[in-house]
Design a protein around this motif. Structure first.
Motif, PDB file in Angstrom:
ATOM      1  N   MET A   1      36.057  40.405  35.881  1.00 30.06           N
ATOM      2  CA  MET A   1      35.649  41.039  37.137  1.00 30.06           C
ATOM      3  C   MET A   1      36.817  41.837  37.714  1.00 30.06           C
ATOM      4  N   ALA A   2      36.502  42.921  38.398  1.00 31.51           N
ATOM      5  CA  ALA A   2      37.566  43.829  38.813  1.00 31.51           C
ATOM      6  C   ALA A   2      37.950  43.642  40.280  1.00 31.51           C
ATOM      7  N   ARG A   3      39.150  44.094  40.573  1.00 30.69           N
ATOM      8  CA  ARG A   3      39.588  44.154  41.969  1.00 30.69           C
ATOM      9  C   ARG A   3      39.294  45.575  42.458  1.00 30.69           C
ATOM     10  N   HIS A  25      32.591  40.984  41.735  1.00 32.02           N
ATOM     11  CA  HIS A  25      33.883  41.665  41.875  1.00 32.02           C
ATOM     12  C   HIS A  25      34.594  41.203  43.151  1.00 32.02           C
ATOM     13  N   VAL A 147      31.306  49.251  37.535  1.00 28.26           N
ATOM     14  CA  VAL A 147      31.252  49.516  38.979  1.00 28.26           C
ATOM     15  C   VAL A 147      29.948  50.259  39.313  1.00 28.26           C
TER      16      VAL A 147
END
Ligand code: NAD
Length: 292
Positions: A1-3, A25, A147
């Motif tokens: 998961m992204a920041r 996220h 995203v």
């Protein structure tokens, strides 16, 4: 998961950020409006103190701001904003803005930037079914798929920087011109004794068929879900259509051409909003055209 950093948590950005949170996220958000920040925090987002703080260490930075001047201020005037993101980060501006500003800002950034305006309105933002039209480097587009997929359903790479805004301007100019033509035809049929349902039954299947007829029919009856059946409550507000038609005229000027129908559509929407229609759905222009 992204920041992910997210700047602009309004009618569109708020639900878009919520969908990023739902997808797991980590989202750090900023907006000038305390109410927008409160709603974002209630959805599990981390509120930060400014644009640079939202960008700090982010793998993706998303902006969803009202107009080109806000995008310019955010990316060009807030010193070190883009550089604060993580190395290899992708910047994504989903605001609807003019093509020239999108290209100028992207060229000035130390990180790859995508212009990714959307279609689908607040409902599409809530439901995660937005259409994204994206301009910018293909590798950044590929990297940003998780995203986009958390917020939308149709995601199309349109070419180099600014091309997403070009496609958005083209789409909305076509839609406005089609809607006005559709309104005129329904008024004409009505005045000459043909019912709206009859005109709909033929044109929804004939060569004039369009989204303005089949999904957004500007008269009550034939398409029960269209705004005409709820007093033209938006939907897609006429003020936003007027804004987009202004951007389309700027794009036409950049292209060195006259978009005569687009210019006429802009003039009609300006008259409609000046006469009190700004907050109505854009199909409500039929009421003004009926007087003409
Ligand atoms: P909005 O006004 O509801 O939200 C914009 C938010 O940006 C506001 O909360 C405002 O406080 C915030 N903001 C402004 N300047 C800021 C800054 N410098 N730093 C941080 N926050 C800032 O507008 P919206 O309806 O969410 O639209 C956003 C964009 O999406 C616009 O470009 C619009 O044209 C486009 N768009 C809107 C729709 C729609 O149906 N609303 C549909 C498609 C595209």
């Amino acid at each position: 998961m992204a920041r992910i950093g997210f700047i602009g948590l309004g009618n569109m950005g708020g639900p878009m950020a919520r969908n990023l949170l739902k997808a797991g996220h980590e989202v750090r958000g900023f907006d000038l409006s305390p109410a927008a920040l409160e709603a974002f925090a209630a959805a599990g987002g981390t509120v930060v103190s400014g644009g640079v703080a939202a960008a700090e260490g982010a793998e993706f930075l998303v902006t969803m701001l009202p107009a080109g001047k806000h995008v310019r201020d955010t990316y060009l005037s807030q010193s070190g904003l883009a550089a604060a993101t993580a190395p290899g980060a992708v910047l994504i501006d989903s605001s609807t803005i003019d093509v020239a500003t999108a290209r100028e800002v992207a060229a000035a950034m130390p990180r790859p930037m995508l212009d990714a305006p959307v279609s689908g309105g607040t409902m599409g933002a809530e439901n995660g079914t937005l259409a994204f039209m994206v301009g910018g480097p293909k590798d950044a587009f590929d990297k940003a798929q998780p995203v986009f997929q958390a917020m939308g359903k149709t995601i199309v790479h349109c070419g180099g920087p600014g091309n997403g805004q070009v496609v958005k301007a083209c789409n909305n100019m076509m839609l406005a011109v089609t809607m006005i033509g559709t309104c005129e035809a329904f008024i004409m049929a009505e005045k000459l004794g043909v019912s709206a349902q009859t005109l709909f039954d033929v044109t929804s299947k004939a060569t004039a068929q369009s989204w303005a007829i089949t999904s957004y029919c500007p008269v009550p009856g034939p398409v029960p879900a269209s705004p005409a059946n709820r007093d033209y409550k938006p939907g897609f507000a006429a003020a936003l259509m007027e804004k987009d038609l202004g951007l389309a005229q700027q794009a036409a000027a950049d292209a060195g051409m006259t978009a005569a129908m687009g210019a006429k559509a802009l003039a009609l929407y300006q008259a409609f909003t000046a006469g009190g229609g700004a907050g109505q759905d854009f199909s409500g222009i039929i009421e003004m055209l009926r007087q003409g």
